[in-house]
Design a protein around this motif. Sequence first.
Motif, PDB file in Angstrom:
ATOM      1  N   MET A  48       0.837  -1.196   0.000  1.00 60.80           N
ATOM      2  CA  MET A  48       0.000   0.000   0.000  1.00 60.80           C
ATOM      3  C   MET A  48       0.878   1.255   0.000  1.00 60.80           C
ATOM      4  SD  MET A  48      -2.516  -1.268   3.078  1.00 60.80           S
ATOM      5  CE  MET A  48      -3.747   0.024   2.907  1.00 60.80           C
ATOM      6  N   LEU A  49       0.249   2.405  -0.210  1.00 63.60           N
ATOM      7  CA  LEU A  49       0.966   3.647   0.012  1.00 63.60           C
ATOM      8  C   LEU A  49       1.434   3.708   1.457  1.00 63.60           C
ATOM      9  CD1 LEU A  49      -1.395   6.247  -1.746  1.00 63.60           C
ATOM     10  CD2 LEU A  49       0.808   5.404  -2.592  1.00 63.60           C
ATOM     11  N   ASN A  50       2.547   4.401   1.697  1.00 60.22           N
ATOM     12  CA  ASN A  50       2.965   4.686   3.062  1.00 60.22           C
ATOM     13  C   ASN A  50       2.538   6.122   3.393  1.00 60.22           C
ATOM     14  OD1 ASN A  50       4.815   6.319   1.723  1.00 60.22           O
ATOM     15  ND2 ASN A  50       6.545   4.949   2.088  1.00 60.22           N
ATOM     16  N   ARG A  51       2.996   6.653   4.517  1.00 58.15           N
ATOM     17  CA  ARG A  51       2.594   8.006   4.910  1.00 58.15           C
ATOM     18  C   ARG A  51       2.993   9.028   3.844  1.00 58.15           C
ATOM     19  NH1 ARG A  51       1.268  10.371   9.671  1.00 58.15           N
ATOM     20  NH2 ARG A  51       1.756   8.464  10.820  1.00 58.15           N
ATOM     21  N   ALA A  52       4.223   8.916   3.332  1.00 59.85           N
ATOM     22  CA  ALA A  52       4.683   9.856   2.321  1.00 59.85           C
ATOM     23  C   ALA A  52       3.815   9.768   1.067  1.00 59.85           C
ATOM     24  CB  ALA A  52       6.149   9.590   1.975  1.00 59.85           C
ATOM     25  N   GLY A  53       3.448   8.552   0.691  1.00 65.54           N
ATOM     26  CA  GLY A  53       2.605   8.377  -0.489  1.00 65.54           C
ATOM     27  C   GLY A  53       1.225   8.965  -0.311  1.00 65.54           C
ATOM     28  N   LEU A  54       0.657   8.806   0.893  1.00 65.74           N
ATOM     29  CA  LEU A  54      -0.669   9.365   1.156  1.00 65.74           C
ATOM     30  C   LEU A  54      -0.608  10.889   1.177  1.00 65.74           C
ATOM     31  CD1 LEU A  54      -3.582   8.454   1.732  1.00 65.74           C
ATOM     32  CD2 LEU A  54      -3.084   8.736   4.163  1.00 65.74           C
ATOM     33  N   LEU A  55       0.443  11.446   1.765  1.00 63.74           N
ATOM     34  CA  LEU A  55       0.604  12.898   1.768  1.00 63.74           C
ATOM     35  C   LEU A  55       0.741  13.431   0.351  1.00 63.74           C
ATOM     36  CD1 LEU A  55       3.056  13.362   4.787  1.00 63.74           C
ATOM     37  CD2 LEU A  55       0.664  14.059   4.681  1.00 63.74           C
ATOM     38  N   ALA A  56       1.470  12.710  -0.504  1.00 66.16           N
ATOM     39  CA  ALA A  56       1.618  13.132  -1.893  1.00 66.16           C
ATOM     40  C   ALA A  56       0.282  13.065  -2.624  1.00 66.16           C
ATOM     41  CB  ALA A  56       2.658  12.254  -2.593  1.00 66.16           C
ATOM     42  N   THR A  57      -0.506  12.033  -2.338  1.00 67.58           N
ATOM     43  CA  THR A  57      -1.830  11.908  -2.957  1.00 67.58           C
ATOM     44  C   THR A  57      -2.721  13.072  -2.558  1.00 67.58           C
ATOM     45  OG1 THR A  57      -1.685   9.492  -3.003  1.00 67.58           O
ATOM     46  CG2 THR A  57      -3.886  10.452  -3.135  1.00 67.58           C
ATOM     47  N   HIS A  58      -2.700  13.411  -1.269  1.00 71.31           N
ATOM     48  CA  HIS A  58      -3.504  14.540  -0.793  1.00 71.31           C
ATOM     49  C   HIS A  58      -3.017  15.846  -1.415  1.00 71.31           C
ATOM     50  CE1 HIS A  58      -4.369  17.898   2.005  1.00 71.31           C
ATOM     51  NE2 HIS A  58      -5.574  17.376   1.955  1.00 71.31           N
ATOM     52  N   ALA A  59      -1.705  16.032  -1.519  1.00 72.83           N
ATOM     53  CA  ALA A  59      -1.164  17.257  -2.108  1.00 72.83           C
ATOM     54  C   ALA A  59      -1.607  17.405  -3.557  1.00 72.83           C
ATOM     55  CB  ALA A  59       0.361  17.250  -2.015  1.00 72.83           C
ATOM     56  N   SER A  60      -1.609  16.307  -4.294  1.00 72.32           N
ATOM     57  CA  SER A  60      -2.061  16.350  -5.683  1.00 72.32           C
ATOM     58  C   SER A  60      -3.534  16.703  -5.760  1.00 72.32           C
ATOM     59  CB  SER A  60      -1.807  14.999  -6.358  1.00 72.32           C
ATOM     60  OG  SER A  60      -0.437  14.706  -6.394  1.00 72.32           O
ATOM     61  N   LEU A  61      -4.317  16.145  -4.849  1.00 70.34           N
ATOM     62  CA  LEU A  61      -5.752  16.430  -4.814  1.00 70.34           C
ATOM     63  C   LEU A  61      -5.995  17.903  -4.494  1.00 70.34           C
ATOM     64  CD1 LEU A  61      -8.689  15.347  -4.849  1.00 70.34           C
ATOM     65  CD2 LEU A  61      -8.429  14.875  -2.418  1.00 70.34           C
ATOM     66  N   ALA A  62      -5.231  18.438  -3.541  1.00 65.60           N
ATOM     67  CA  ALA A  62      -5.414  19.832  -3.140  1.00 65.60           C
ATOM     68  C   ALA A  62      -5.029  20.794  -4.259  1.00 65.60           C
ATOM     69  CB  ALA A  62      -4.591  20.125  -1.890  1.00 65.60           C
ATOM     70  N   GLU A  63      -4.048  20.408  -5.060  1.00 64.55           N
ATOM     71  CA  GLU A  63      -3.578  21.282  -6.131  1.00 64.55           C
ATOM     72  C   GLU A  63      -4.410  21.164  -7.400  1.00 64.55           C
ATOM     73  OE1 GLU A  63       0.427  20.130  -6.703  1.00 64.55           O
ATOM     74  OE2 GLU A  63       1.156  20.991  -4.813  1.00 64.55           O
ATOM     75  N   ALA A  64      -5.101  20.032  -7.556  1.00 66.06           N
ATOM     76  CA  ALA A  64      -5.794  19.762  -8.817  1.00 66.06           C
ATOM     77  C   ALA A  64      -7.074  20.565  -8.982  1.00 66.06           C
ATOM     78  CB  ALA A  64      -6.097  18.274  -8.926  1.00 66.06           C
ATOM     79  N   ALA A 168     -13.768  11.263   9.463  1.00 59.30           N
ATOM     80  CA  ALA A 168     -14.024  12.699   9.548  1.00 59.30           C
ATOM     81  C   ALA A 168     -14.123  13.325   8.168  1.00 59.30           C
ATOM     82  CB  ALA A 168     -12.902  13.381  10.334  1.00 59.30           C
ATOM     83  N   LEU A 169     -14.813  14.445   8.115  1.00 60.64           N
ATOM     84  CA  LEU A 169     -14.871  15.271   6.914  1.00 60.64           C
ATOM     85  C   LEU A 169     -13.852  16.394   7.038  1.00 60.64           C
ATOM     86  CD1 LEU A 169     -18.683  15.733   6.149  1.00 60.64           C
ATOM     87  CD2 LEU A 169     -16.998  14.588   4.699  1.00 60.64           C
ATOM     88  N   ALA A 170     -13.286  16.783   5.908  1.00 61.06           N
ATOM     89  CA  ALA A 170     -12.380  17.930   5.869  1.00 61.06           C
ATOM     90  C   ALA A 170     -12.438  18.513   4.465  1.00 61.06           C
ATOM     91  CB  ALA A 170     -10.959  17.514   6.226  1.00 61.06           C
ATOM     92  N   GLU A 171     -11.827  19.652   4.287  1.00 60.28           N
ATOM     93  CA  GLU A 171     -11.685  20.228   2.958  1.00 60.28           C
ATOM     94  C   GLU A 171     -10.371  19.759   2.356  1.00 60.28           C
ATOM     95  OE1 GLU A 171     -13.894  22.102   1.232  1.00 60.28           O
ATOM     96  OE2 GLU A 171     -15.286  21.703   2.882  1.00 60.28           O
ATOM     97  N   SER A 172     -10.366  19.563   1.054  1.00 61.69           N
ATOM     98  CA  SER A 172      -9.154  19.068   0.399  1.00 61.69           C
ATOM     99  C   SER A 172      -7.976  20.014   0.572  1.00 61.69           C
ATOM    100  CB  SER A 172      -9.423  18.848  -1.093  1.00 61.69           C
ATOM    101  OG  SER A 172      -9.832  20.063  -1.720  1.00 61.69           O
ATOM    102  N   THR A 173      -8.257  21.296   0.807  1.00 58.65           N
ATOM    103  CA  THR A 173      -7.180  22.272   0.984  1.00 58.65           C
ATOM    104  C   THR A 173      -6.739  22.421   2.437  1.00 58.65           C
ATOM    105  OG1 THR A 173      -8.882  23.991   1.028  1.00 58.65           O
ATOM    106  CG2 THR A 173      -7.772  23.606  -1.071  1.00 58.65           C
ATOM    107  N   ASP A 174      -7.412  21.744   3.359  1.00 57.43           N
ATOM    108  CA  ASP A 174      -6.978  21.769   4.761  1.00 57.43           C
ATOM    109  C   ASP A 174      -5.629  21.074   4.901  1.00 57.43           C
ATOM    110  OD1 ASP A 174      -9.192  23.089   5.792  1.00 57.43           O
ATOM    111  OD2 ASP A 174     -10.305  21.230   6.156  1.00 57.43           O
TER     112      ASP A 174
END
Length: 230
Positions: A48-64, A168-174
Amino acid sequence: MSLPLIMIATCLVAFTLGGLTMWPSVRRLRNRLSDATWQLEHDPVTGMLNRAGLLATHASLAEAASSQPIVVVLIDLDDFKPVNDTHGHDRGDDVLAAIGGRIADIAAIHGGTAARLSGDEFAALLPVRTADLARIADTFVALIAQPVNLTADGAPVAVTVTASVGIALAESTDPFEEVALRRADIGMYHAKRHGRNRHVVYEPGMAMPDVEHRRGSRLRDRRLSNEATA
């Protein structure tokens, strides 16, 4: 053919042959770099993704795209240590891989992705497709609790592990760790406090349980604390 043309043709042939000779090396180097990149963002036990991979996925989502709601799930296995103590770390890794596969499958069904953060802690990042977060969390709790069948000491054995789940719910840019994952973490600890093998949906204003109801500070908690006092 004039001497200059002969020299040019010779250089072209040498360059072509040199390129053909170097291509396998270039391809091997490219594959090694690709493997190294994969290893940086993936967990070797579960794939699976590790912490770094999940953070990168979230960063891509926030920027997209502009800010949009996301669902964050934090999953902590209950009392996993006895599995390693009883069956050994290799079989423990087999259990982690099996449970990780279930978590990844559930996340994929909901259009998201999952990661193993560390030890027996997992997380999932999902798009918002339903307001019924409790149903999503219940799916994680129920499927994780299904027995894992494996072989230990030459004999078949069924290992059952439960999980405490915060959602939990959050905003993609949080900020992901400081806000999104933190909310799910608070929900997860409330699930631990109320008996484990269950989920808790984070609600605004919900606070982290007292220290005695937690199993100790995590690296993430200590880092946030250090940043706050710096």
